[in-house]
Design a protein around this motif. Structure first.
Motif, mmCIF file in Angstrom:
data_model
loop_
_atom_site.group_PDB
_atom_site.id
_atom_site.type_symbol
_atom_site.label_atom_id
_atom_site.label_comp_id
_atom_site.label_asym_id
_atom_site.label_seq_id
_atom_site.Cartn_x
_atom_site.Cartn_y
_atom_site.Cartn_z
ATOM 1 N N SER A 1 -48.253 -94.689 -82.844
ATOM 2 C CA SER A 1 -47.068 -94.195 -83.113
ATOM 3 C C SER A 1 -46.781 -94.430 -84.439
ATOM 4 O O SER A 1 -46.910 -95.633 -84.818
ATOM 5 C CB SER A 1 -46.071 -94.920 -81.959
ATOM 6 N N ALA B 1 -43.268 -84.029 -84.413
ATOM 7 C CA ALA B 1 -42.449 -85.312 -84.122
ATOM 8 C C ALA B 1 -43.152 -86.230 -83.781
ATOM 9 O O ALA B 1 -44.579 -86.054 -83.383
ATOM 10 C CB ALA B 1 -41.555 -84.980 -82.830
ATOM 11 N N ASP B 2 -42.742 -87.602 -83.782
ATOM 12 C CA ASP B 2 -43.888 -88.695 -83.657
ATOM 13 C C ASP B 2 -43.786 -89.028 -81.825
ATOM 14 O O ASP B 2 -43.168 -89.724 -81.336
ATOM 15 C CB ASP B 2 -43.127 -89.912 -84.031
ATOM 16 N N THR B 3 -44.988 -88.118 -81.092
ATOM 17 C CA THR B 3 -45.106 -88.300 -79.950
ATOM 18 C C THR B 3 -46.741 -88.060 -79.661
ATOM 19 O O THR B 3 -47.319 -87.828 -80.439
ATOM 20 C CB THR B 3 -44.730 -86.710 -79.369
ATOM 21 N N PRO B 4 -46.997 -88.829 -78.561
ATOM 22 C CA PRO B 4 -48.437 -88.952 -78.309
ATOM 23 C C PRO B 4 -49.211 -87.624 -78.691
ATOM 24 O O PRO B 4 -48.997 -86.699 -77.965
ATOM 25 C CB PRO B 4 -48.451 -89.370 -76.913
ATOM 26 N N HIS C 1 -52.183 -82.955 -78.802
ATOM 27 C CA HIS C 1 -51.744 -82.801 -77.650
ATOM 28 C C HIS C 1 -51.897 -81.481 -76.965
ATOM 29 O O HIS C 1 -52.166 -81.260 -75.644
ATOM 30 C CB HIS C 1 -50.252 -82.807 -77.693
ATOM 31 N N GLN D 1 -49.667 -92.767 -72.530
ATOM 32 C CA GLN D 1 -48.713 -92.794 -73.331
ATOM 33 C C GLN D 1 -47.662 -91.884 -72.667
ATOM 34 O O GLN D 1 -46.470 -92.236 -72.962
ATOM 35 C CB GLN D 1 -49.154 -92.451 -74.656
ATOM 36 N N TYR D 2 -47.891 -91.003 -72.004
ATOM 37 C CA TYR D 2 -46.927 -90.129 -71.357
ATOM 38 C C TYR D 2 -46.596 -90.587 -69.763
ATOM 39 O O TYR D 2 -46.167 -89.867 -69.006
ATOM 40 C CB TYR D 2 -47.345 -88.493 -71.321
ATOM 41 N N GLN E 1 -39.944 -79.947 -75.561
ATOM 42 C CA GLN E 1 -40.018 -81.249 -75.786
ATOM 43 C C GLN E 1 -39.566 -81.321 -77.443
ATOM 44 O O GLN E 1 -39.475 -82.426 -77.966
ATOM 45 C CB GLN E 1 -41.151 -82.178 -75.537
ATOM 46 N N VAL F 1 -41.807 -81.223 -79.801
ATOM 47 C CA VAL F 1 -42.816 -81.734 -80.599
ATOM 48 C C VAL F 1 -42.880 -81.095 -81.938
ATOM 49 O O VAL F 1 -43.214 -81.792 -83.073
ATOM 50 C CB VAL F 1 -43.927 -81.749 -79.712
#
Ligand code: NAI
Length: 507
Positions: free
Chosen positions: A125, A185-188, A194, A253-254, A436, A438
């Motif tokens: 992250s 976005a700072d997402t897994p 992803h 992570q999700y 989301q 992202v």
């Protein structure tokens, strides 16, 4: 050459990635300072890059004066302190949160207050790396792909406290380096890793159910959808020691989101060291670097073909009837099949067994064909038997659909054949990423085509096969499997009637 947005760039960690970033930064006209804790890593990086530019100059693809200028822009740094004059520092060291945090804490005390700090992390992250920094607003993720000079996309990732100016500067600079920036976005997994969850994981699930072997699945997805590599060829290229941990990490992570669930198949192969091309064996065996592919099963010889009856509920029924006519089939037109007829169904999402039961067809003579894909647009037809299908009916269907020379694969019964499941999963995950936020739909399409090499962005893929069809596949897969991984994203449901990529402007 325009003045680069960053005139002096520090690269910390000069392995595969750091070296690639150094190359495009120097080519953009920045002075590049290289630092690595391993004694000979910097010299190796400089030698390798120098040799590459010389080779290009020898081939006439780079002006020799430019090659000399690029080389002159690369300078070694004996210590981190020598990066004091950099206006950008990009980190590409070991993927460990504690080590990266310690590095940036130290760098903060060395560089000027206006300097930008960036991490090439692929799985940590950005917010977590920035936590504890005095100025987290000038820190961002800057995720390149391997090999950097060829993979022309970079994700610019804003952590919770990253300022828009920092992202804007990194975005401008990416363009100056010849790369296409996308905002994530700072997402897994950010965007590319992803969005890439659908392809391999669904293919593994199909293999694990015994629907088809991996070589057949590779052939189907290449020929029906246009992927350059099948999912198992891709696993072999990437190697499971890289891709399996990514699958596990994003899933965890999700918080165990079923859409991203990894497979025991890759866990076991990784444990056994059968990781891919680099170890000489993965899903395929490699001899002198070439995958050993078993030949396809031959087309059965059938002396006389039975008449064919097509279910009134078949997808693309009119096209299927025309195709059968073109193939010279005897077509039955009665309300139900005669005693001898080969009975064709073309479900979306449902399995052949369910359709035979619901439509009260004789399962022994019932075969499914995947018509999510327009027959004219595919190089392969895919048929599915059900457990009761007689072998003479299977062979007759195989022979009939091979008559014009098009390749045919016969798989076992499952909801959604192969292409329907994989395409629907890819489109659904991409839709959920839009839901989301992202990234924007436009950036999603760009990142996936450049970063994953898909023939189309996932939203364009959804439009190509029809959003309503994709939704139907997902709804029916949910019924067949009772598995929440096929739950359609609300974003996809809302756009089912109007199309996905049409709405690029709306994020
Ligand atoms: P690598 O192992 O080829 O290079 C890492 C380099 O960093 C080595 O030369 C090592 O000596 C040096 N290093 C380690 N700790 C250091 C420290 N504390 N200070 C200075 N130098 C240090 O690794 P690679 O593949 O270049 O990856 C680097 C980073 O890039 C990782 O964060 C990785 O997750 C990320 N990344 C890697 C991709 C890939 O395909 N290899 C793709 C995208 C991101």
């Amino acid at each position: 050459m325009t003045t680069p947005r960053f005139t002096t760039v520090g690269i910390v960690g000069t392995g595969a990635m750091g070296r690639g970033i150094a190359q495009i930064a120097a080519q953009a006209g920045s002075a590049v300072l290289l630092f690595d804790t391993q004694a000979d890593a910097i010299a190796k990086a400089r030698d390798a890059l120098g040799a590459q530019w010389d080779k290009l100059a020898d081939k006439g693809r780079l002006d020799p004066a430019q090659a000399t200028a690029h080389k002159a822009r690369l300078r070694p740094a004996a210590s981190l302190a020598e990066l004091a004059g950099c206006d950008l520092v990009v980190e590409a060291i070991v993927e460990r949160l504690d080590v990266k945090k310690a590095l940036f804490a130290e760098l903060e005390g060395i560089v000027q207050p206006a300097a930008v700090l960036a991490s090439n992390t692929s799985s940590l992250s950005v917010t977590a790396i920035a936590a504890g920094l005095k100025r987290p607003e000038r820190f961002a993720g800057y995720h390149f792909f391997n090999p950097v000079p060829l993979m022309k996309v970079v994700e610019v990732i804003a952590g919770l406290k990253t300022s828009p100016d920092t992202c804007a500067a990194l975005t401008d600079y990416a363009r100056q380096m010849g790369h296409t920036p996308v905002q994530a976005a700072d997402t897994p997994g950010f965007v590319v890793n992803h969005a890439g969850r659908g392809y391999g994981t669904e293919a593994l699930r199909i293999v694990s159910e015994g629907v088809a072997d991996f070589a057949t699945i590779d052939r189907i997805l290449k020929d029906q959808v246009g992927f350059r590599l099948g999912p198992f060829e891709l696993f072999d290229l990437t190697a499971l020691d890289v891709s399996h941990p990514v699958m596990e990490s994003i899933y965890r992570q999700y918080y165990d989101e079923p859409r991203y669930r990894p497979s025991v198949i890759t866990a076991q192969r990784l444990a056994g060291g059968v990781v891919g091309r680099k170890s000489g064996e993965g899903f395929y065996k490699y001899v002198d670097g070439a995958a050993q592919m078993a030949p396809e099963p031959p087309v059965p010889q059938v002396a006389e073909l039975p008449p064919v009856w097509v279910s009134p509920r078949a997808a693309r029924r009119a096209e299927l009837l025309q195709l059968l006519k073109d193939l010279g089939a005897k077509i039955e037109t009665g309300p139900s099949p005669s005693m001898h007829a080969l009975t064709l169904v073309a479900p979306l999402g449902f399995d052949v067994t369910t359709v035979a039961v619901v439509e009260r067809l004789d399962p022994a003579r019932t075969i499914g064909i995947d018509l999510l894909v327009d027959d004219k647009a595919t190089r392969r037809r895919v048929l599915a038997t059900n457990p009761a299908t007689r072998s003479d009916m299977r062979d007759a269907a195989h022979a009939l659909f091979s008559r014009d020379g098009k390749a045919v694969s016969v798989v076992r019964d499952s909801g959604g054949f192969v292409t329907q499941r994989v395409v629907a999963t890819i489109v659904n995950i991409a839709s959920d990423m839009c839901q989301q936020r992202v990234c924007s739909p436009r950036d999603l399409e760009t990142a996936v085509t450049l970063g994953l090499g898909y023939p189309l962005g996932p939203l364009a893929m959804g439009d190509k096969f029809g959003p309503a069809n994709v939704l139907e596949v997902l709804f029916n897969l949910q019924t067949v499997y009772g598995d929440p991984r096929y739950r359609p994203s609300p974003w996809l449901r809302r756009r089912g009637a109007i199309g996905l990529s049409l709405l690029h402007e709306e994020s």
